[in-house]
Design a protein around this motif. Structure first.
Motif, mmCIF file in Angstrom:
data_model
loop_
_atom_site.group_PDB
_atom_site.id
_atom_site.type_symbol
_atom_site.label_atom_id
_atom_site.label_comp_id
_atom_site.label_asym_id
_atom_site.label_seq_id
_atom_site.Cartn_x
_atom_site.Cartn_y
_atom_site.Cartn_z
ATOM 1 N N ALA A 258 -6.739 -43.874 -15.961
ATOM 2 C CA ALA A 258 -7.571 -44.777 -14.902
ATOM 3 C C ALA A 258 -8.696 -45.513 -15.432
ATOM 4 O O ALA A 258 -9.022 -46.451 -15.159
ATOM 5 C CB ALA A 258 -7.808 -43.748 -13.866
ATOM 6 N N ILE A 259 -9.495 -44.848 -16.411
ATOM 7 C CA ILE A 259 -10.783 -45.417 -16.906
ATOM 8 C C ILE A 259 -10.330 -46.677 -17.930
ATOM 9 O O ILE A 259 -10.847 -47.495 -17.898
ATOM 10 C CB ILE A 259 -11.284 -44.520 -17.544
ATOM 11 N N VAL A 260 -9.072 -46.516 -18.563
ATOM 12 C CA VAL A 260 -8.784 -47.657 -19.226
ATOM 13 C C VAL A 260 -8.442 -48.762 -18.494
ATOM 14 O O VAL A 260 -8.932 -49.791 -18.922
ATOM 15 C CB VAL A 260 -7.516 -47.253 -20.258
ATOM 16 N N LYS A 261 -7.731 -48.406 -17.461
ATOM 17 C CA LYS A 261 -7.082 -49.637 -16.966
ATOM 18 C C LYS A 261 -8.234 -50.278 -16.093
ATOM 19 O O LYS A 261 -8.107 -51.395 -15.437
ATOM 20 C CB LYS A 261 -6.123 -49.209 -15.694
ATOM 21 N N SER A 262 -9.577 -49.695 -15.854
ATOM 22 C CA SER A 262 -10.643 -50.173 -14.989
ATOM 23 C C SER A 262 -11.293 -51.400 -15.696
ATOM 24 O O SER A 262 -11.781 -51.999 -15.156
ATOM 25 C CB SER A 262 -11.413 -49.154 -14.803
ATOM 26 N N GLY A 263 -10.784 -51.369 -16.990
ATOM 27 C CA GLY A 263 -11.370 -52.671 -17.854
ATOM 28 C C GLY A 263 -12.653 -52.262 -18.341
ATOM 29 O O GLY A 263 -13.327 -53.342 -19.219
ATOM 30 N N VAL A 264 -13.094 -51.205 -18.374
ATOM 31 C CA VAL A 264 -14.368 -50.877 -19.238
ATOM 32 C C VAL A 264 -14.134 -50.960 -20.638
ATOM 33 O O VAL A 264 -13.082 -50.786 -20.959
ATOM 34 C CB VAL A 264 -14.638 -49.627 -18.769
ATOM 35 N N LYS A 265 -15.338 -51.500 -21.415
ATOM 36 C CA LYS A 265 -15.028 -51.729 -22.772
ATOM 37 C C LYS A 265 -15.094 -50.221 -23.519
ATOM 38 O O LYS A 265 -15.812 -49.199 -23.061
ATOM 39 C CB LYS A 265 -16.151 -52.412 -23.266
ATOM 40 N N ILE A 266 -14.059 -50.029 -24.392
ATOM 41 C CA ILE A 266 -13.877 -48.816 -25.213
ATOM 42 C C ILE A 266 -13.468 -49.190 -26.510
ATOM 43 O O ILE A 266 -12.727 -49.959 -26.890
ATOM 44 C CB ILE A 266 -12.664 -48.027 -24.525
ATOM 45 N N ASN A 267 -14.385 -48.763 -27.522
ATOM 46 C CA ASN A 267 -14.054 -48.748 -29.032
ATOM 47 C C ASN A 267 -13.007 -47.894 -29.555
ATOM 48 O O ASN A 267 -12.231 -48.268 -30.405
ATOM 49 C CB ASN A 267 -15.336 -48.861 -29.506
ATOM 50 N N LEU A 268 -13.029 -46.617 -28.944
ATOM 51 C CA LEU A 268 -12.156 -45.331 -29.691
ATOM 52 C C LEU A 268 -11.729 -44.396 -28.448
ATOM 53 O O LEU A 268 -12.635 -44.032 -27.636
ATOM 54 C CB LEU A 268 -13.151 -44.867 -30.766
ATOM 55 N N LEU A 269 -10.508 -44.186 -28.627
ATOM 56 C CA LEU A 269 -10.141 -42.934 -27.685
ATOM 57 C C LEU A 269 -10.081 -41.953 -28.452
ATOM 58 O O LEU A 269 -9.166 -41.693 -29.482
ATOM 59 C CB LEU A 269 -8.718 -43.375 -27.256
ATOM 60 N N PHE A 270 -10.722 -40.737 -28.237
ATOM 61 C CA PHE A 270 -10.726 -39.621 -28.799
ATOM 62 C C PHE A 270 -10.270 -38.363 -27.769
ATOM 63 O O PHE A 270 -10.805 -38.100 -26.965
ATOM 64 C CB PHE A 270 -12.307 -39.193 -29.146
ATOM 65 N N THR A 271 -8.827 -37.903 -28.147
ATOM 66 C CA THR A 271 -8.527 -37.170 -27.271
ATOM 67 C C THR A 271 -7.565 -35.908 -27.846
ATOM 68 O O THR A 271 -7.161 -36.117 -29.028
ATOM 69 C CB THR A 271 -7.053 -38.221 -26.436
ATOM 70 N N ASP A 272 -7.444 -34.937 -27.069
ATOM 71 C CA ASP A 272 -6.900 -33.663 -27.716
ATOM 72 C C ASP A 272 -5.423 -34.086 -27.480
ATOM 73 O O ASP A 272 -5.076 -34.700 -26.480
ATOM 74 C CB ASP A 272 -7.141 -32.599 -26.587
ATOM 75 N N VAL A 273 -4.348 -33.296 -28.316
ATOM 76 C CA VAL A 273 -3.281 -33.382 -28.376
ATOM 77 C C VAL A 273 -2.516 -32.721 -27.398
ATOM 78 O O VAL A 273 -1.550 -33.253 -26.641
ATOM 79 C CB VAL A 273 -2.497 -33.025 -29.794
ATOM 80 N N VAL A 274 -2.856 -31.543 -27.147
ATOM 81 C CA VAL A 274 -2.352 -30.681 -25.908
ATOM 82 C C VAL A 274 -3.072 -30.782 -24.610
ATOM 83 O O VAL A 274 -4.245 -30.491 -24.395
ATOM 84 C CB VAL A 274 -2.211 -29.300 -26.440
ATOM 85 N N MET A 275 -2.502 -31.349 -23.739
ATOM 86 C CA MET A 275 -3.155 -31.847 -22.514
ATOM 87 C C MET A 275 -2.271 -31.560 -21.091
ATOM 88 O O MET A 275 -1.132 -31.812 -21.347
ATOM 89 C CB MET A 275 -3.521 -33.433 -22.490
ATOM 90 N N PRO A 276 -3.033 -31.039 -20.084
ATOM 91 C CA PRO A 276 -2.263 -31.028 -18.998
ATOM 92 C C PRO A 276 -1.967 -32.347 -18.126
ATOM 93 O O PRO A 276 -2.534 -33.170 -18.563
ATOM 94 C CB PRO A 276 -3.231 -29.861 -18.054
ATOM 95 N N GLY A 277 -1.248 -32.314 -17.107
ATOM 96 C CA GLY A 277 -1.012 -33.461 -16.252
ATOM 97 C C GLY A 277 0.326 -33.989 -16.610
ATOM 98 O O GLY A 277 0.977 -33.541 -17.469
#
Length: 805
Positions: free
Chosen positions: A582-601
């Motif tokens: 949702a944050i990504v699709k909001s259009g806010v500027k992001i230089n790097l995505l730092f994410t855990d591999v194992v995620m709920p959802g």
């Protein structure tokens, strides 16, 4: 008179011709046959015409020319008049038979000829061998049984004693043979009275022709008496006539002691039971230990993720706390000790993952010559002074794509196996060179792709491997070592690693000659990465770049945010992939995505990365995890183009990794702009339909295709691909075989039949030709084996262009 002589000669010739023995006459000058009778010709299978062109040793495969000439020299020199020897003759069809040869040198009318009378003794040899085998087996049984056995003839004289009988009586068989056994070992009662033979129950078995049993007292050679139990049985010949006696004797001393000492026996039995119970407890403990180690391997993955998250929280906060303490603060020692504890915990987790074989491979472009030279000291220390090591590195060596740490383990494993085969003394040769495996060789070997390889050969001078076990050496748990000296997993793990790396392994061995193991690793066009990282004393600091942190564990998320802000980055956070998207699709500027591999959802981390790249093409992606759970690992290898920072990580490692990714993307963005400008000046980009259901592979492949200047449309199923094909024009279709709603090969068949202008690339972990029906379809596509890199992808695309795409 002449007619009589001729008649006698003809009769003599006929006798020789019809003789049952094989008769040969051959020249003493050139050893060619002049006469061979019918029996010999028929047995050999040669005609007389054939034999006149042969010499004596031509039919003797076990005698060379020099050996035969040496054999007949005593006859030629007149030292002997006849020779008798056994040898082997070989028939025309290649079969062989044993012969007994009687050889004479005859001088007739001034000419010397050899006369050989040959007797076929093959059946006799076989009979003797069978008799020897039976006799040997019987001797082995009689010699190794613990029962004392005697044999007496019809005169009651000893004709046989086995080893146990000699040990029981103290007499050697040579001392009793031909003597009455009673007079040797049974002549006196324990009280000193004479024991007449007519009172002996043992000796009644022969005259009364029936079996007798009982207990008696024998006299040892040293004069002592000892109790025995015996069974005496009449020994009959093939006609049923009694010809002697067989006596079986056992020592009763221990048995009598047991009868007279029940308490001691009971105590001894109790002790044995206690020892057996202790042994059972020991075996149970070993079983529990084995089950525990198996459980550790199975539970490693689950434990590692949560434990590394915990270590990450503790370690990150300790590092932040350490920054707040002055260099000379006494409390800093406690923080440093705690950080060291976190490091030891991280090492423990890494060791658990290694034990469970759940660490993904990280293949890199590698020069094997440099790697082997770098192992020289370690190999010499490991193998010992008794092993001579020679290293041969070819010039102009290609690079290969391999996990260097795992390959070092393979080399060390093979070297240790070689050392054991040489009993710690011998020569080990390690050779590295370029090699090409052609189509013919690939067809003769399972799962081998023809092409260019880097070959690693390890040769020893050890005992070699028997042919009957050669096919089993790579089987799991198969070992020729003694129990406890090997698990049987070493070579199977080597085999699995080589196959997992897209390579090939071949074993060559001869008993008593040594063994060579050849490993072939696919060549790569990529340049070897620098072995040494540039040394820096400073931690890279950000310049306000925006990092989106996606972490479901609140404590880990909070510590990551604190570390990143401390490093000079702006931070956005999300507790799951759905919120992050949702944050990504909001259009806010992001230089790097730092994410855990194992995620709920509902959204998985790889899908989050793919969607983020779709909305923000220039964004960097960094995964982190204590355990990958195969989400970004396929066939045991980290996916091409994926960056992973394993937990727990330090502030410095985090800073360096983020700086590396941001710098790489900045360079790539600049290079892409240049390529796009160049393409705009030339022609429109070729259009590729990419059909791949794995989100991360699809994302990485799409990036590589875009970098190579192609316009990419993505499809994750057969239905989506068919829709795209109906709506747009494509130059190339790039597809996997295993798709969620059908077979990729069916899609390929449709395209080749209905849209023949579209070139096809099939990317799969298996050979696509196995799924193709008919040679026509098999020739219409280009095969690309997974895992592939940008260079192999580029070659496949160039091949499509060459085919007319």
């Amino acid at each position: 008179m002449q007619e009589a002589i001729k008649l006698a000669s003809d009769r003599l010739g006929q006798i020789v011709e019809d003789a049952a023995s094989e008769v040969y006459l051959f020249s003493a000058e050139d050893f060619t046959f002049t006469l061979v009778n019918r029996g010999a010709r028929e047995n050999l299978g040669y005609s007389m015409s054939d034999l006149r062109d042969m010499v004596a040793w031509d039919i003797k495969p076990e005698l060379s020319r020099d050996s035969f000439l040496s054999l007949v020299q005593p006859l030629l020199r007149g030292e002997k008049t006849t020779l008798e020897y056994e040898t082997v003759h070989q028939r025309k069809d290649g079969s062989r038979y044993h012969v007994l040869t009687h050889l004479q040198l005859i001088v007739t009318e001034g000419e010397k000829v050899f006369y050989a009378a040959i007797q076929d003794i093959t059946k006799q040899k076989e009979t003797n061998a069978a008799l020897t085998k039976v006799s040997t087996r019987l001797d082995a049984i009689l010699s190794n049984t613990t029962m004392a056995i005697f044999m007496m003839d019809d005169q009651q004289q000893c004709v046989f004693m086995n080893r146990a009988a000699e040990e029981l009586t103290g007499y050697k068989f040579e001392e009793t043979v031909g003597r009455s056994l009673h007079d040797v070992i049974h002549h006196t009662h324990p009280d000193g009275r004479h024991f007449p033979i007519e009172d002996c129950a043992i000796d009644r078995a022969f005259p009364e022709d029936h079996q007798t049993q009982g207990e008696e007292t024998f006299v040892h050679k040293d004069g002592s008496f000892y109790p025995v139990g015996f069974t005496a049985s009449p020994m009959k010949n093939e006609d049923g006539k009694t010809v002697g006696t067989v006596i079986e004797v056992r020592d009763l001393r221990e048995e009598l002691r047991a009868r007279n000492a029940e308490i001691e026996f009971s105590n001894a039995l109790k002790t044995k039971i206690e020892e057996a119970m202790a042994e059972r407890d020991r075996l149970e403990a070993q079983l529990v230990q084995a089950q525990k180690m198996e459980a550790v391997g199975q539970l490693t993955g689950g434990i590692a993720h949560d434990f590394n998250n915990l270590l990450q929280v503790v370690g990150s906060n300790l590092q932040l706390l350490s920054k707040e303490l002055a260099e000379g603060d006494a409390k800093r020692r406690f923080v440093d000790n705690a950080i060291a504890g976190v490091s030891r915990g991280a090492n423990l987790t890494s060791q658990l993952l290694a034990f469970g074989r759940q660490q993904p491979l990280e293949p890199k472009p590698q020069n094997l010559g440099r790697l082997v030279r770098g192992m020289d000291d370690m190999l010499r220390r490991t193998l010992g002074e008794g092993i001579e090591i020679e290293t041969v590195i070819s010039g102009g060596l290609w690079n290969c794509l391999v996990d260097p740490a795992q390959l070092e383990n393979v080399i060390l494993n093979l070297a240790i196996n070689a050392r054991d085969a040489m009993s710690h003394h011998g020569k080990l040769t390690i050779e590295v060179g370029n090699a090409s495996l052609d189509d013919a060789y690939a067809r003769s070997q399972p799962n081998v792709t023809p092409g260019q390889y880097v070959m690693l050969a390890i040769t020893d001078t050890g005992s070699g491997i028997a042919p009957e076990i050669m096919e089993k050496v790579f089987d799991p748990f198969f070992t020729t070592k003694e129990t406890g000296e090997g698990t049987g997993l070493g070579l199977s793990m080597v085999y699995g690693f080589i196959k997992q790396s897209g390579g090939h392994i071949k074993l060559y061995s001869e008993e008593a000659q040594g063994t060579t193991v050849r490993v072939y690793l696919p060549r790569t066009q990529r340049q070897e990465e620098s072995v040494r990282q540039p040394v820096t004393t400073e931690t890279p600091i950000g310049s306000g770049e925006v990092i989106l942190v996606v972490e479901d564990d609140a404590a880990v998320r909070e510590t990551a945010v604190d570390l990143l802000r401390d490093l000079g980055y702006a931070v956005l956070t999300a507790e799951n992939a759905d919120s992050a998207l949702a944050i990504v699709k909001s259009g806010v500027k992001i230089n790097l995505l730092f994410t855990d591999v194992v995620m709920p959802g509902k959204v998985r981390s790889p899908e989050l990365a793919r969607e983020t790249k779709a909305h923000l093409p220039n964004v960097g992606v960094l995964f982190t995890s204590g355990y990958t759970q195969n989400a970004i690992v396929h066939a045991g290898r980290l996916d091409e183009g994926v960056d992973l920072l394993s937990k727990p990580y330090t502030r410095e490692r985090l800073a360096l990794k983020i700086h590396e990714i941001l710098s790489r993307h900045a360079s790539a963005e600049a290079a892409l702009s240049g390529r796009q400008a160049e393409q705009a000046q030339t022609s429109d980009a070729l259009k590729v339909l990419l059909v791949e259901d794995d989100a991360l592979i699809c994302m990485a492949t799409a990036d590589m295709l875009s970098d190579l200047g192609y316009a990419v449309t993505e499809a994750d199923s057969v239905a989506t691909a068919e829709h795209c094909l109906a709506q747009e024009r494509f130059d190339i279709m790039f597809t996997d075989l295993g798709l969620p709603d059908g077979s990729g090969m069916v899609l390929v068949e449709q395209v080749t039949q209905l849209r023949p202008e579209i070139a096809v690339i099939i990317a799969s972990g298996a050979d696509p030709r196995e799924y193709a029906e008919g040679e026509t379809i098999a020739t219409r596509f280009v095969s690309l084996m997974k895992p592939y890199d940008e260079h192999s992808l580029k070659r496949a695309l160039e091949q499509c262009k060459a085919n007319g795409a």
